[in-house]
Enzyme design. Structure first.
Site, PDB file in Angstrom:
ATOM      1  N   LYS A  83       0.813  -1.221   0.000  1.00  0.00           N
ATOM      2  CA  LYS A  83       0.000   0.000   0.000  1.00  0.00           C
ATOM      3  C   LYS A  83       0.845   1.269   0.000  1.00  0.00           C
ATOM      4  O   LYS A  83       0.357   2.349  -0.331  1.00  0.00           O
ATOM      5  CB  LYS A  83      -0.933   0.009   1.217  1.00  0.00           C
ATOM      6  CG  LYS A  83      -2.048  -1.025   1.140  1.00  0.00           C
ATOM      7  CD  LYS A  83      -3.023  -0.860   2.294  1.00  0.00           C
ATOM      8  CE  LYS A  83      -4.194  -1.831   2.169  1.00  0.00           C
ATOM      9  NZ  LYS A  83      -5.174  -1.651   3.274  1.00  0.00           N
ATOM     10  N   GLU A  84       2.095   1.137   0.429  1.00  0.00           N
ATOM     11  CA  GLU A  84       3.029   2.266   0.446  1.00  0.00           C
ATOM     12  C   GLU A  84       4.224   1.894  -0.424  1.00  0.00           C
ATOM     13  O   GLU A  84       5.155   1.244   0.050  1.00  0.00           O
ATOM     14  CB  GLU A  84       3.463   2.567   1.886  1.00  0.00           C
ATOM     15  CG  GLU A  84       2.302   2.942   2.788  1.00  0.00           C
ATOM     16  CD  GLU A  84       2.674   3.023   4.257  1.00  0.00           C
ATOM     17  OE1 GLU A  84       2.025   3.787   4.980  1.00  0.00           O
ATOM     18  OE2 GLU A  84       3.609   2.310   4.684  1.00  0.00           O
TER      19      GLU A  84
ATOM     20  N   SER B  16      -0.322  11.779  16.143  1.00  0.00           N
ATOM     21  CA  SER B  16       0.267  13.120  16.095  1.00  0.00           C
ATOM     22  C   SER B  16      -0.730  14.180  16.534  1.00  0.00           C
ATOM     23  O   SER B  16      -0.405  15.062  17.340  1.00  0.00           O
ATOM     24  CB  SER B  16       0.775  13.415  14.678  1.00  0.00           C
ATOM     25  OG  SER B  16       1.874  12.591  14.355  1.00  0.00           O
TER      26      SER B  16
ATOM     27  N   ASP C  42       7.740  -0.852   9.771  1.00  0.00           N
ATOM     28  CA  ASP C  42       6.862  -1.562  10.698  1.00  0.00           C
ATOM     29  C   ASP C  42       6.303  -2.842  10.095  1.00  0.00           C
ATOM     30  O   ASP C  42       5.668  -3.622  10.795  1.00  0.00           O
ATOM     31  CB  ASP C  42       5.711  -0.638  11.140  1.00  0.00           C
ATOM     32  CG  ASP C  42       5.588  -0.584  12.654  1.00  0.00           C
ATOM     33  OD1 ASP C  42       6.588  -0.863  13.329  1.00  0.00           O
ATOM     34  OD2 ASP C  42       4.495  -0.287  13.146  1.00  0.00           O
TER      35      ASP C  42
END
Length: 705
Positions: A105-106, A445, A135
């Site tokens: 996906k990335e 964040s 990760d």
């Protein structure tokens, strides 16, 4: 020239906004006066029920609108100058954190471009360190970063020598960057061709590896792995000093919670403290490129200001997306309202929120309050930070810009780093609570920034002419909705928790700042009044029950004023920011679709989690840009593939309003009661016009299914 910064209050905007707030509030009060007086004089039980539902919807809308006025009170515009004059010895250490989780996906090539562009920042290489957290533990990512460093060894000296501004290899070698690729001399051309061949080889190997399931996979049960790809030392006289580059894949075990991105960032906090210990941290998504190499120096104009620095936690830059259409952004992927309005407004209060990427953060801000950053180090630091004495010792020496790697031999350093990246290290500590990034919300964040503001920290927002960071936004309905469901669920979860800005923040920050955070956390509730209005109005039209005053009744005025005033205020906001009427229309349209779709589902999910009926799940936004989807997006065509679940409520409401419009028009023609039903007829017509493109896309999907 001395490095300085300026802050200009947008006075004209503030005055107009406050006048509009007063005018609009009077209209709302008049509207509710009419609603409540008419509600108790209505004799029909059905009419009373419909009016009660509409009053509930209007109360929710007013509730959210009231909080939104915090964004309109005092907007400011900041600028910096003279950052070039900051001497290398004056600059503090800077660590860059890049987090990736799924190579499918990335795209790994995008991740490597982010890494290379971060290493190429205009910053002393001995004070710059780049950390990549993988990760997913993908073998492909591990191999790619080693090869990407070989490209960086040629790329960074080339950029520095010729003053290259576009330091993203993928962009530099694209046709859109032809103006910057000038024929300086034969040496320039030779170096450019060599770097291009190296980069093309990197692309080819990544593409080959992406098709190999043994490499392009995620490992969810693994030991911690830390690798120093470049140790920040000069190997020879001909070798240029390059930033420290470290690959980290923290330990993951199915039996231990890994806390998603927040857990990855906290692991990087510990590992980086041991290796480079930069006083400031740049957080980047894996698809967010450093488009302006001077962004770090620009942020230091604020961080190095002795009058501002003691209480300044972070400097935020806007998220800009290179694949977002400038003229016809049908999904509002560029988030214009946030980057051009909301963050400027919050900057005039205590500072903008800490979005997921593109901000320079003071490391000490994550460990305490202003002027009390070492409060957890004074007594029993092991209970707060964990049992690593070397890590705790690095915190005591955080005022030093760097901890030399030679203080420990490489094997000892890596062994301690792996220990800090284990999944059990945080047990019985304050990590994720009062230390580091918070685990309370999946939007780590944003929520951590909220807590920083509650603790007394401030932030600033800088939006230079040249975008400092470029990323990828969603270009189809499915990814847009999935992303918004995640945001809505996470933010509303905060809004209905003990950390709600309405209760928790009011005593810890200004009322206006609390209102801004309250809007952000509760705006997902828009979905409920949309659904109420979308069902009640057409159903009443079919039954011939009026829910608004007659068109000749003076009490119709408050309804007209509220409706027109909202649209005109939004239009002014869009046009004053340099955008077009088309942008305004696109935002109104997608606001309705998102409200009925993603906001509704996200709100329900947050409520279910609060009741303990649903577990927390992490949704990773798809960063793959497919050519067919990009073509549809650039043509202004909605891509509904995979978005069926979200389109169901939209389709139901549009169908109901179509039937309501036809039924209402029939009654107006046959019974001539346009006085009573004109407002309902107009609302259904407006919704149908607003949804025309969506209706066409749904119809095509159904017909070609």
């Amino acid at each position: 020239m001395v490095a300085t910064h300026s802050c200009k209050v947008l006075t004209a905007r503030a005055i107009l906004s406050r006048l509009h707030i007063f005018f609009h509030a009077l209209a709302i009060l008049a509207l509710f006066y009419y609603r409540f007086t008419s509600l108790f004089t209505t004799t029909s039980s059905l009419a009373r029920l419909t009016w009660a539902l509409l009053v509930i919807a209007e109360l929710i809308l007013t509730f959210i609108w009231g909080f939104a006025q915090g964004f309109r009170w005092r907007s400011v515009l900041r600028d910096v100058s003279g950052w070039e004059s900051i001497k290398p010895h004056q600059l503090p250490g800077l660590d860059v954190f890049i987090v990736t989780a799924d190579p499918t996906k990335e795209p790994v090539l995008e991740v490597m471009n982010s890494v290379i562009s971060a290493m190429a920042l205009d910053y002393p290489p001995d004070k710059l360190a780049v950390y990549l957290s993988d990760d997913g533990g993908s073998p492909l990512t591990k191999e790619a970063i080693r090869e990407a460093f070989q490209v960086a060894k040629l790329w960074i000296p080339f950029c520095n020598k010729y003053g290259i501004k576009t330091r993203i290899p993928e962009f530099f070698f694209s046709p859109s960057c032809d103006r910057e690729r000038l024929d300086w001399d034969h040496d320039y051309k030779a170096q450019e061709l060599l770097i291009k061949s190296k980069y093309e080889a990197l692309k080819k190997n990544i593409e080959k590896g992406s098709g190999d399931t043994s490499k392009c996979r995620m490992v969810h049960d693994r030991a911690p792995y830390v690798e120093i790809v470049n140790d920040n030392k000069q190997d020879g006289e001909s070798e240029a000093v390059l930033p420290l580059l470290v690959y980290v894949a923290r330990e993951k075990r199915p039996s231990h919670p890994h806390r998603f991105k927040a857990g990855a960032l906290n692991a990087l906090l510990r590992v980086s403290s041991l290796m480079s210990n930069g006083s400031y941290i740049l957080i980047l998504d894996c698809d967010m490129y450093c488009n302006d190499p001077t962004s770090a120096r620009q942020s230091m104009c604020f961080h190095l200001d002795p009058n501002m620095s003691p209480s300044l936690a972070f400097v935020l830059y806007p998220q800009t997306f290179y694949n977002a259409s400038r003229s016809n952004d049908i999904y509002d992927g560029q988030a214009r309202s946030a980057t051009k309005t909301k963050w400027q407004a919050m900057d005039g209060l205590r500072g903008p929120v800490m979005t997921g990427t593109g901000y320079y953060l003071k490391r000490k801000a994550l460990f305490g309050r202003p002027n009390r950053e070492d409060e957890f180090l004074t007594s029993q630091p092991e209970k707060a930070f964990g049992s690593s004495t070397k890590f705790i010792d690095s915190l005591h020496h955080n005022s030093k810009q760097n901890i030399e790697l030679k203080q420990m031999n490489k094997d000892e350093l890596l062994e301690e780093a792996r220990r800090l990246a284990t999944c059990t290290y945080e047990s019985n500590t304050l990590w994720g609570d009062k230390i580091g990034f918070s685990y309370e919300c999946l939007l780590e964040s944003t929520f951590t920034g909220y807590l920083l503001h509650c603790r007394g920290w401030k932030s600033v927002y800088l939006n230079p002419t040249r975008p400092c960071f470029l990323g990828v936004t969603t270009i189809d309905m499915k990814d847009t909705m999935v992303q918004l469901v995640k945001w809505t669920s996470g933010l509303l979860g905060v809004g209905i928790s003990k950390y709600s800005p309405i209760t928790y923040a009011m005593s810890r920050m200004s009322v206006l700042q609390s209102m801004c955070y309250a809007y952000l956390t509760l705006s997902g509730l828009f979905g409920f009044p949309f659904v109420i209005y979308g069902i009640v109005v057409p159903m009443c039209s079919l039954k011939g029950i009026p829910v608004f005053p007659k068109i000749s009744d003076p009490w119709i005025a408050p309804f007209v004023v509220v409706f027109v005033s909202s649209l005109v205020q939004h239009l002014y906001e869009v046009l004053s920011g340099g955008d077009s009427v088309r942008t305004w229309w696109n935002e109104v349209r997608i606001w309705f679709v998102k409200g009925v779709g993603a906001c509704l589902f996200g709100s329900i999910e947050a409520i279910m989690k609060k009741m303990g009926k649903q577990k927390t799940t992490f949704r990773l936004t798809n960063k793959v840009v497919e050519k067919e989807k990009l073509d549809n997006y650039e043509k202004g065509k909605f891509d509904l593939q995979g978005a069926d679940m979200f389109m169901v409520p939209v389709g139901i409401l549009v169908t109901l309003n179509l039937l309501g419009f036809i039924g209402c028009l029939y009654r107006v023609i046959i019974y001539h009661n346009y006085q009573e039903l004109f407002a309902q007829l107009f609302l259904s017509f407006f919704l149908l016009v607003l949804s025309r493109s969506i209706i066409e896309s749904i119809a095509k999907k159904v017909l070609f299914f």
